[in-house]
Design an enzyme around this catalytic site. Sequence first.
Site, short mmCIF file in Angstrom:
data_model
loop_
_atom_site.label_atom_id
_atom_site.label_comp_id
_atom_site.label_asym_id
_atom_site.label_seq_id
_atom_site.Cartn_x
_atom_site.Cartn_y
_atom_site.Cartn_z
N HIS A 1 0.82 -1.21 0.00
CA HIS A 1 0.00 0.00 0.00
C HIS A 1 0.86 1.27 0.00
O HIS A 1 0.83 2.07 -0.93
CB HIS A 1 -0.88 0.05 1.25
CG HIS A 1 -1.75 -1.14 1.50
ND1 HIS A 1 -2.86 -1.39 0.76
CD2 HIS A 1 -1.67 -2.12 2.44
CE1 HIS A 1 -3.46 -2.49 1.23
NE2 HIS A 1 -2.75 -2.94 2.23
C1 BDR Z 1 -3.19 0.99 5.19
O1 BDR Z 1 -3.46 0.60 6.53
C2 BDR Z 1 -2.30 0.08 7.13
O2 BDR Z 1 -2.56 -1.17 7.65
C3 BDR Z 1 -1.22 0.07 6.08
O3 BDR Z 1 0.02 0.46 6.64
C4 BDR Z 1 -1.69 1.05 5.05
O4 BDR Z 1 -1.23 2.35 5.34
C5 BDR Z 1 -3.89 0.03 4.25
O5 BDR Z 1 -5.26 0.03 4.47
#
Ligand code: BDR
Length: 313
Positions: free
Chosen positions: A243
């Site tokens: 992500h």
């Molecule tokens: C986001 O939420 C966190 O768990 C990850 O680091 C990312 O920023 C994804 O939904």
Amino acid sequence: MSARKIIIDTDPGQDDAVAILLALASPEDIDILGITCVAGNVPLALTSKNARIICELAGKIDVPVYAGCAHPLGRALVTAEHVHGKTGLNGPDLPDPKMPLQDGHAVDFIIETLRAQETGTVTLCPLGPLTNIATAFEKAPDIIARVGEIILMGGAYFEVGNITPAAEFNIYVDPQAADIVFKSGAPIVVMPLDVTHKVLVTKARNDAFRALNTPVGTAVAQMTDFFERFDKEKYGSDGAPLHDPCVTAYLIAPQLFSGRQINVEIETASELTMGMTVADWWGVTDRAPNALFIGDVDADGFFALLTERLARL
Ligand code: BDR
Ligand code: CA
């Protein structure tokens, strides 16, 4: 072109860690003015420790790291140990950091930095809940016009939610903060789940990290090994979605990404859909566009860039 000055606002998190490593490996493109930490994946004490662990792993001990807000603006903190493990960086066995946290609050660092730098030259890169950024905007509204761009990971439209059926984690944790940021008028680029679920660490990509045969390559392989189990079980996907590295990859190679300039509003009232990013992808309202909402990425190009850059550390 000279390197872009950025502040990384983060809640590491294995994918935050990879995003930070990519930035640290790319000084010709990215000048990290500071790393500001926020509560999110794990509580603030851990995120502000983990950010320093990552800097030390990369041998970059001079980057100033600040602790920021420990709680969302109007709600109890929700964390994600079920994804990231107890420490937030489960996977590799990394030593506790020796580098200190900076004195002062992350929010004040954000305000002072935006005031000190020329208008429009600082890019904010939020990788977690938007609490620090919104608090800075509320405390010092003059800085909003000084922001060059906000490039953030958060939200979802076609992929809907990963923490509730309707909401993505970063926005869900602090919807009030997200609402302030999306209404601020600052130029925003959004990396939603729609794009981040397309950058998956397959076995071959994980092997390429490991084959770097460096402490960074091995740690990234171990982090993504750990982090992938959640998405594999939940979505049946090929591996861990990276992500947050979409944000730092966009700074280096925006041509890998494509999206639409659209209106995005945040749900802050309904418990059922709290934190939903209501994205007008099809332009069915006359609400003014306020964000470039990314939808697609050249995943092979992304991993080629990431692996080549990580090899430098
Ligand atoms: C986001 O939420 C966190 O768990 C990850 O680091 C990312 O920023 C994804 O939904
Ligand atoms: Ca994050």
